[in-house]
Motif scaffolding. Structure first.
Motif, PDB file in Angstrom:
ATOM      1  N   GLU A   1      -5.453  -0.653  -0.384  1.00  9.68           N
ATOM      2  CA  GLU A   1      -6.041  -0.229   0.887  1.00  9.68           C
ATOM      3  C   GLU A   1      -7.053  -1.262   1.384  1.00  9.68           C
ATOM      4  O   GLU A   1      -7.123  -1.568   2.572  1.00  9.68           O
ATOM      5  CB  GLU A   1      -6.720   1.131   0.690  1.00  9.68           C
ATOM      6  CG  GLU A   1      -6.973   1.875   1.981  1.00  9.68           C
ATOM      7  CD  GLU A   1      -7.450   3.287   1.725  1.00  9.68           C
ATOM      8  OE1 GLU A   1      -7.927   3.578   0.597  1.00  9.68           O
ATOM      9  OE2 GLU A   1      -7.347   4.102   2.648  1.00  9.68           O
TER      10      GLU A   1
ATOM     11  N   PHE B   1       0.841  -1.205   0.000  1.00  8.99           N
ATOM     12  CA  PHE B   1       0.000   0.000   0.000  1.00  8.99           C
ATOM     13  C   PHE B   1       0.879   1.259   0.000  1.00  8.99           C
ATOM     14  O   PHE B   1       0.662   2.184  -0.790  1.00  8.99           O
ATOM     15  CB  PHE B   1      -0.916  -0.039   1.232  1.00  8.99           C
ATOM     16  CG  PHE B   1      -1.735   1.199   1.446  1.00  8.99           C
ATOM     17  CD1 PHE B   1      -2.613   1.658   0.480  1.00  8.99           C
ATOM     18  CD2 PHE B   1      -1.633   1.914   2.630  1.00  8.99           C
ATOM     19  CE1 PHE B   1      -3.375   2.795   0.681  1.00  8.99           C
ATOM     20  CE2 PHE B   1      -2.381   3.052   2.844  1.00  8.99           C
ATOM     21  CZ  PHE B   1      -3.253   3.497   1.870  1.00  8.99           C
TER      22      PHE B   1
ATOM     23  N   LYS C   1       1.236   4.180  -2.915  1.00  7.65           N
ATOM     24  CA  LYS C   1       1.054   5.619  -2.639  1.00  7.65           C
ATOM     25  C   LYS C   1       2.265   6.421  -3.124  1.00  7.65           C
ATOM     26  O   LYS C   1       2.120   7.486  -3.712  1.00  7.65           O
ATOM     27  CB  LYS C   1       0.861   5.836  -1.126  1.00  7.65           C
ATOM     28  CG  LYS C   1      -0.591   5.712  -0.700  1.00  7.65           C
ATOM     29  CD  LYS C   1      -0.861   6.415   0.621  1.00  7.65           C
ATOM     30  CE  LYS C   1      -0.057   5.794   1.740  1.00  7.65           C
ATOM     31  NZ  LYS C   1      -0.475   6.239   3.065  1.00  7.65           N
TER      32      LYS C   1
END
Ligand SMILES: [Zn+2]
Length: 233
Positions: free
Chosen positions: A128, A45, A49
């Protein structure tokens, strides 16, 4: 209680205690495994990002470059209108054509970048969700282990004195040997004899041992050393 029955009972208690203790040890390992999965998902995750941020920055840089280039192009057009010689006019015209081409390439690159940004945004959403699922798994397994733990602890606490009580079947002279066997083999310190064979190592009893076993004497396997008993009929 006959010696053999007493030993069989003791063996059964040892095996029960072993199973309970193994289950108690399994719990934390199960939690750890789920926690490792969660850590992996979290890292994925974070990576998604970071990639998204990088791609956005790249798109912004390229957009800024395009704006600068367009201002330069406007400037060249002004100069073109004011060109005093044919030569100056041709040079400026050539520059303008080259700059327009460069801007067109840049515009395509910006579109590609924006497309990537959108794709990475979707990846973040997916990553997520996986993190949330992994967190849920950790929470569930932790609850499961905790609720099983109290029952297992209780059983272990009852089995320990039960084993000690059952050990009274062993004559004092043999206690030290028995303790060494338990130290070495745990619950498998004892072995049941079936068809005159030690089930722990598959070696036959000597005729003498067969007689001793039937007469209720404590005997140890000549091959694997375990304390033997015959199963209740
Ligand atoms: Zn044996």
């Amino acid at each position: 209680m006959a010696v053999s029955n007493g030993l069989q009972f003791l063996h059964e208690l040892h095996l029960k205690l072993k199973a309970v203790e193994e289950e108690l040890e399994t719990g934390p390992r199960l939690i750890k495994a789920r926690e490792n999965v969660l850590a992996k998902r979290q890292a994925e995750f974070d990576q998604a990002k970071a990639k998204h941020t990088d791609q956005r920055k790249l798109a912004d840089q390229k957009s800024l470059q395009l704006k600068t280039n367009e201002a330069k192009l406007a400037d060249l057009n002004t100069k073109l209108n004011m060109a005093s010689t044919n030569r100056e006019f041709d040079i400026l015209k050539g520059q303008i054509a080259a700059d327009k081409m460069a801007n067109s390439v840049l515009e395509d690159e910006i579109l590609d970048c924006m497309e990537q940004v959108d794709k990475l945004k979707n990846k973040i959403t997916e990553a997520e969700k996986l993190v949330a699922d992994a967190k849920d798994d950790v929470r569930k397994i932790t609850e499961q282990v905790a609720s099983a733990r109290s029952g297992l602890k209780e059983r272990s606490e009852k089995l320990h004195p039960a084993v000690a009580e059952a050990e009274t079947v062993i004559p004092t002279d043999y206690i030290a040997t028995y303790r060494r066997l338990v130290q070495a083999h745990g619950a498998e310190a004892l072995s049941v004899v079936e068809n005159n064979v030690c089930t722990s190592c598959n070696v036959s009893l000597s005729p003498q041992q067969g007689v001793e076993l039937r007469s209720g004497k404590l005997i140890f396997c000549i091959s694997c050393g375990r304390l033997m008993y015959s199963a209740a009929k």
